[in-house]
Design a protein around this motif. Sequence first.
Motif, short mmCIF file in Angstrom:
data_model
loop_
_atom_site.label_atom_id
_atom_site.label_comp_id
_atom_site.label_asym_id
_atom_site.label_seq_id
_atom_site.Cartn_x
_atom_site.Cartn_y
_atom_site.Cartn_z
N LEU A 38 0.82 -1.21 0.00
CA LEU A 38 0.00 0.00 0.00
C LEU A 38 0.86 1.27 0.00
CD1 LEU A 38 -3.08 0.60 0.07
CD2 LEU A 38 -2.84 0.97 2.52
N ASP A 39 1.99 1.24 0.72
CA ASP A 39 2.81 2.45 0.80
C ASP A 39 3.59 2.74 -0.48
OD1 ASP A 39 4.93 0.62 0.91
OD2 ASP A 39 5.10 0.74 3.08
N ASN A 40 3.47 1.86 -1.48
CA ASN A 40 4.11 2.09 -2.77
C ASN A 40 3.09 2.36 -3.87
OD1 ASN A 40 6.50 2.20 -4.45
ND2 ASN A 40 5.96 0.18 -5.26
N LEU A 41 1.86 2.68 -3.46
CA LEU A 41 0.78 2.89 -4.43
C LEU A 41 0.18 4.28 -4.33
CD1 LEU A 41 -1.17 -0.50 -4.18
CD2 LEU A 41 0.09 0.34 -6.17
N LEU A 42 -0.21 4.80 -5.48
CA LEU A 42 -0.95 6.06 -5.56
C LEU A 42 -2.25 5.82 -6.34
CD1 LEU A 42 1.79 8.64 -6.67
CD2 LEU A 42 0.80 8.42 -4.38
N CYS A 43 -3.26 6.61 -6.02
CA CYS A 43 -4.50 6.65 -6.79
C CYS A 43 -4.40 7.83 -7.75
CB CYS A 43 -5.71 6.79 -5.87
SG CYS A 43 -7.28 7.02 -6.75
#
Length: 290
Positions: free
Chosen positions: A239-244
């Motif tokens: 999750l900490d390596n993802l952007l929306c």
Amino acid sequence: MKAFPPLQQSSRKREFSLYTDAERSSVVYHWLFTSNGFRELDTLCLNLDGAHSHGWQSMGIAHYLGLNEAHHNFFDQCPMSYALSLLLAQSDQDPAYALIYCYLRDWHQSHPQEEEVSVLLAKEHDPDYQTQQVEASYWVLHTLVNSSDEQQIDDQLRALATLDPKKHAVKLGKHHYHVSDAALKEAVKCLYDFQCQICQTRVYRPGWLATLPRSAQWHFLNADAHHILPLYQEGPDSLDNLLCLCPTCHRKFHTEQLHLIRHNQNLGCEDVILGRQWQVTEKHPIILHP
């Protein structure tokens, strides 16, 4: 067109997670189109000894999707196009119908029959009806957030930050759940309600209403999930390596027009071509890897 019986989903995903999409498709098809019981389906669809497994594996798959005795042999003697049309008509109400539709379509495509299903009905190339994507949406809505209070939804979605990267599983309450890559991407989009973290753009589909409950709006919104450090550069699927992002900003990251920058505790974005900077919306911990 007769009404399809209401679905009664179980949150237990253990059996469902053990099998491939092809095996799940086979269970769904034979439960809806034949009189075979779960013991027979364990043997026919999952290559198990049904007498020994007691049908519990195929039963677990069916129950996770909401299928029960009322659906058994429901489409007996019906053409596949009828079944797909009936499920597709209800897919806006609940992603479970869309997922069952996907499994029946996939089974039909892998077992050619005399009946042809139109391209329009099959939706083979429609990104909104790709089986893994629909399964991810279903898991987020029915297992991760389920009946959570509106104020608890963000906490449930952020809980995926505790994902065990080796097992790709997360503990929610007393239970452990396997989390697919697609489900992780879906969760970050839901956390931001499909609004781009960079430019705040949203992409809408027909049917969206501001008066809909928050989680019900997700079905009518579209966004991309972007890995900050790409997987091909050994970036973590976390999750900490993802952007929306909206599709436009997503493309700009891949062309390296946009870069993330961290100043003290604030996360910003820089357009290296146009020389602009702005703050990034940050509702979950984001790590910038060197």
